[in-house]
Each structure stands twice: as C-alpha cells, then as structure tokens.
Design a protein around this motif. Structure first.
Motif, PDB file in Angstrom:
ATOM      1  N   LEU A   1      -7.364   1.735  -2.803  1.00  0.00           N
ATOM      2  CA  LEU A   1      -6.284   1.156  -2.025  1.00  0.00           C
ATOM      3  C   LEU A   1      -5.004   1.933  -2.257  1.00  0.00           C
ATOM      4  CD1 LEU A   1      -4.589  -1.842  -3.705  1.00  0.00           C
ATOM      5  CD2 LEU A   1      -6.636  -0.902  -4.744  1.00  0.00           C
ATOM      6  N   ALA A   2      -4.109   1.822  -1.293  1.00  0.00           N
ATOM      7  CA  ALA A   2      -2.791   2.445  -1.408  1.00  0.00           C
ATOM      8  C   ALA A   2      -1.772   1.510  -0.786  1.00  0.00           C
ATOM      9  CB  ALA A   2      -2.771   3.800  -0.709  1.00  0.00           C
ATOM     10  N   ILE A   3      -0.575   1.501  -1.353  1.00  0.00           N
ATOM     11  CA  ILE A   3       0.477   0.582  -0.943  1.00  0.00           C
ATOM     12  C   ILE A   3       1.747   1.375  -0.639  1.00  0.00           C
ATOM     13  CG2 ILE A   3       1.859  -1.416  -1.634  1.00  0.00           C
ATOM     14  CD1 ILE A   3      -0.366  -2.031  -3.713  1.00  0.00           C
ATOM     15  N   ALA A   4       2.330   1.105   0.524  1.00  0.00           N
ATOM     16  CA  ALA A   4       3.589   1.744   0.910  1.00  0.00           C
ATOM     17  C   ALA A   4       4.753   0.816   0.576  1.00  0.00           C
ATOM     18  CB  ALA A   4       3.576   2.074   2.400  1.00  0.00           C
ATOM     19  N   LEU A   5       5.612   1.267  -0.317  1.00  0.00           N
ATOM     20  CA  LEU A   5       6.776   0.487  -0.751  1.00  0.00           C
ATOM     21  C   LEU A   5       8.063   1.215  -0.387  1.00  0.00           C
ATOM     22  CD1 LEU A   5       5.528  -0.221  -4.390  1.00  0.00           C
ATOM     23  CD2 LEU A   5       5.345  -1.776  -2.424  1.00  0.00           C
ATOM     24  N   ASP A   6       9.161   0.483  -0.408  1.00  0.00           N
ATOM     25  CA  ASP A   6      10.453   1.134  -0.225  1.00  0.00           C
ATOM     26  C   ASP A   6      10.685   2.175  -1.326  1.00  0.00           C
ATOM     27  OD1 ASP A   6      10.865  -0.552   1.925  1.00  0.00           O
ATOM     28  OD2 ASP A   6      12.059  -1.997   0.779  1.00  0.00           O
ATOM     29  N   GLU A   7      10.202   1.877  -2.529  1.00  0.00           N
ATOM     30  CA  GLU A   7      10.388   2.775  -3.678  1.00  0.00           C
ATOM     31  C   GLU A   7       9.488   3.997  -3.640  1.00  0.00           C
ATOM     32  OE1 GLU A   7      10.678   1.282  -7.743  1.00  0.00           O
ATOM     33  OE2 GLU A   7      10.742  -0.748  -6.915  1.00  0.00           O
ATOM     34  N   GLU A  30       6.325  -1.561 -10.193  1.00  0.00           N
ATOM     35  CA  GLU A  30       5.530  -2.035 -11.322  1.00  0.00           C
ATOM     36  C   GLU A  30       4.717  -3.272 -10.927  1.00  0.00           C
ATOM     37  OE1 GLU A  30       5.430  -4.696 -13.513  1.00  0.00           O
ATOM     38  OE2 GLU A  30       4.359  -3.757 -15.185  1.00  0.00           O
ATOM     39  N   THR A  31       5.322  -4.152 -10.133  1.00  0.00           N
ATOM     40  CA  THR A  31       4.613  -5.336  -9.645  1.00  0.00           C
ATOM     41  C   THR A  31       3.458  -4.927  -8.741  1.00  0.00           C
ATOM     42  OG1 THR A  31       6.631  -6.665  -9.741  1.00  0.00           O
ATOM     43  CG2 THR A  31       4.862  -7.469  -8.325  1.00  0.00           C
ATOM     44  N   ALA A  32       3.702  -3.960  -7.861  1.00  0.00           N
ATOM     45  CA  ALA A  32       2.656  -3.496  -6.945  1.00  0.00           C
ATOM     46  C   ALA A  32       1.503  -2.849  -7.701  1.00  0.00           C
ATOM     47  CB  ALA A  32       3.249  -2.509  -5.940  1.00  0.00           C
ATOM     48  N   MET A  33       1.800  -2.136  -8.770  1.00  0.00           N
ATOM     49  CA  MET A  33       0.734  -1.513  -9.553  1.00  0.00           C
ATOM     50  C   MET A  33      -0.113  -2.573 -10.251  1.00  0.00           C
ATOM     51  SD  MET A  33       2.656   1.855 -11.118  1.00  0.00           S
ATOM     52  CE  MET A  33       1.199   2.833 -11.468  1.00  0.00           C
ATOM     53  N   ARG A  34       0.538  -3.610 -10.782  1.00  0.00           N
ATOM     54  CA  ARG A  34      -0.226  -4.705 -11.391  1.00  0.00           C
ATOM     55  C   ARG A  34      -1.069  -5.423 -10.347  1.00  0.00           C
ATOM     56  NH1 ARG A  34       3.145  -8.851 -13.720  1.00  0.00           N
ATOM     57  NH2 ARG A  34       4.954  -7.904 -12.738  1.00  0.00           N
ATOM     58  N   CYS A  35      -0.502  -5.617  -9.159  1.00  0.00           N
ATOM     59  CA  CYS A  35      -1.232  -6.255  -8.075  1.00  0.00           C
ATOM     60  C   CYS A  35      -2.447  -5.416  -7.680  1.00  0.00           C
ATOM     61  CB  CYS A  35      -0.307  -6.455  -6.875  1.00  0.00           C
ATOM     62  SG  CYS A  35      -1.049  -7.361  -5.518  1.00  0.00           S
ATOM     63  N   ALA A  36      -2.276  -4.109  -7.618  1.00  0.00           N
ATOM     64  CA  ALA A  36      -3.392  -3.214  -7.292  1.00  0.00           C
ATOM     65  C   ALA A  36      -4.501  -3.330  -8.337  1.00  0.00           C
ATOM     66  CB  ALA A  36      -2.894  -1.774  -7.201  1.00  0.00           C
TER      67      ALA A  36
END
Length: 254
Positions: free
Chosen positions: A5-11, A172-178
């Motif tokens: 999976l991959a997530i696109a964030l503002d960061e 960091e939240t997105a990485m934990r969610c992943a």
C-alpha cells in the motif's frame, strides 16, 4: 499473493509492503516488493509490486538495464519529466513481459503472468505523484478523496485506512496505520507475511527516503503493535452499545 500500500499525504508519501511469495504449500519464500530509484536532489521514485514474481522481477531488471544502457533513443527514468511518464513506462514493460506467456503457441499459455504496481515519488520541479499501474498497462492516481492505493491482498487492511487516513494525517500516524493495515492482512491471510518494509518520502526533499525501516517477523515493535491493537479492538467492542434497547423496543411493539 502479497500486500502493498501507499498513502499520499500533504507531508509526503508513505509506502509499505510485505515480502512473502507463495508458490504452493511447499514453496514459501521472501522477496522484497519495494524497489527504490533515485538521483539525489533531482528525482526520487519508489515502485511496489504484486502478482506474478517473474513478471515484476523482469520489469525491475529492465528498468535497471535501461538506466545502465547506452541507447540514447530508449526511455529511462532519468528522461522522465513527470512521474506519470514513468507509470506509462512501467505499464508498457509489464505488458511486454506478460505477452511472452500469452497466445496458444506461447510457452506456458494460460499461465497468469499479470503483475500490478504502485509507483510514487517526485521529479524536480513537479509535485509528488502516486499511481497504481494495472496488469493491462493503464494507470490511475490517488486523489484527495481517496488518498491511498493498495495492490495484492487488499480487503483485510482497507477498513483501518478508510477510518484514519486523510491528506492532512501526520506521517508518523500514517506509517502506524499502514503497519496495522499490514498486520491485519498478515493475520487473516497466510500468503502475506514479514519482513515488512515501510518508507516515508518527504515532499520536495528529492531524497531516497526520509524514514525507512524493515521489521522481521519477531521484531519487538511488531509484537507490541499487534498486542496493543488486539487489546484496544476488544476494549472498543466491549464498549459498543448493547442490544437491550433493540430488544426492549421490539418487546414494546407486542
């Protein structure tokens, strides 16, 4: 099967992948599904792969050969002005490789050589981009309304992503969610498993990675994460409203 999976964030962009490959009950191996290509301060790209291992490995090998070759007329990652051009290139390579196994006269006719890819990163002067490349060679991009992409065994890890991930979610939240999404899939599907790789690319850094780690099966953090998630899921379930009000309402009607 695998799960990436991959997530696109503002960061920036978060990538996560497992490493298990299952070719039958007696052939379970581990191969990295995360491939990184970068020229510091010019471009940084990450490619995740799922599906037929021979096809995905052949695509990655051809990308490397094109980078190292002296054919000035042939496209390679260094010539791309946009990440979307690289997505088209990966799709073309994948279709070409799959064609070797299609047709009645081809060796292994009827054999499923399909592979799916997630490509993300940034080219200097352009915004970060994230694409899913289908076995047919076409691609789609992540959107603000749907800021994550999945390939492989996607269904078990989707609910947590739907509930947590937004473009403004901290990295960091997105990485934990992943990782929770990955662990949920590992728990429910034996063909997905560690080592688990996780990478964060910070937008506009044009560096190979801002954060990267690899978790083996018995890594202490993975065990703590799994236990904490299980404990909190049970607690949340215990705190759900009881069915008594439903039963009482039904009893009142009679």
């Amino acid at each position: 099967m695998t799960y990436c999976l991959a997530i696109a964030l503002d960061e920036g962009l978060v990538f996560c992948s497992d490493s298990r490959t299952n070719a039958g009950p007696d052939r379970v191996s581990t191969y990295s599904k995360m491939h990184r290509f970068s020229v510091p301060y010019d471009r940084s790209l990450v490619l995740l792969s799922a599906g037929n291992l021979a096809t995905s490995q052949a695509v990655v090998a051809q990308i490397q050969r094109d980078l190292e070759g002296d054919d000035k007329g042939r496209f390679n990652l260094l010539k791309a002005k946009y990440v979307s051009e690289v997505a088209e290139y990966v799709g073309e390579l994948s279709v070409r490789e799959q064609a070797k196994y299609s047709g009645d006269n081809a060796p292994g006719a009827g054999f499923n050589a399909g592979a799916t890819f997630i490509l993300g990163g940034q080219v200097k002067g352009q915004p970060q981009e994230l694409y899913l490349v289908y076995p047919e060679g076409n691609h789609i991009t992540a959107s603000e309304q749907h800021p994550y992409l999945q390939i492989g065994e996607t269904k078990y890890g989707k609910p947590i992503l739907d509930r947590i991930i937004r473009p403004d979610t901290p990295a960091e939240t997105a990485m934990r969610c992943a990782l929770v999404s990955m662990d949920s899939t590992v728990r429910s599907n034996a063909t997905v498993g560690p080592p688990i790789e996780c990478l964060f690319y910070r937008a506009d850094s044009l560096q190979p990675q801002s954060r990267y780690f690899k978790l083996e099966e018995h890594h202490p953090y993975l065990a703590r994460l799994r236990k904490a998630w299980d404990d909190n899921i049970r607690q949340a379930f215990d705190n759900l409203p009881t069915l008594s009000e439903v039963f009482d309402a039904e009893a009142g009607r009679h």
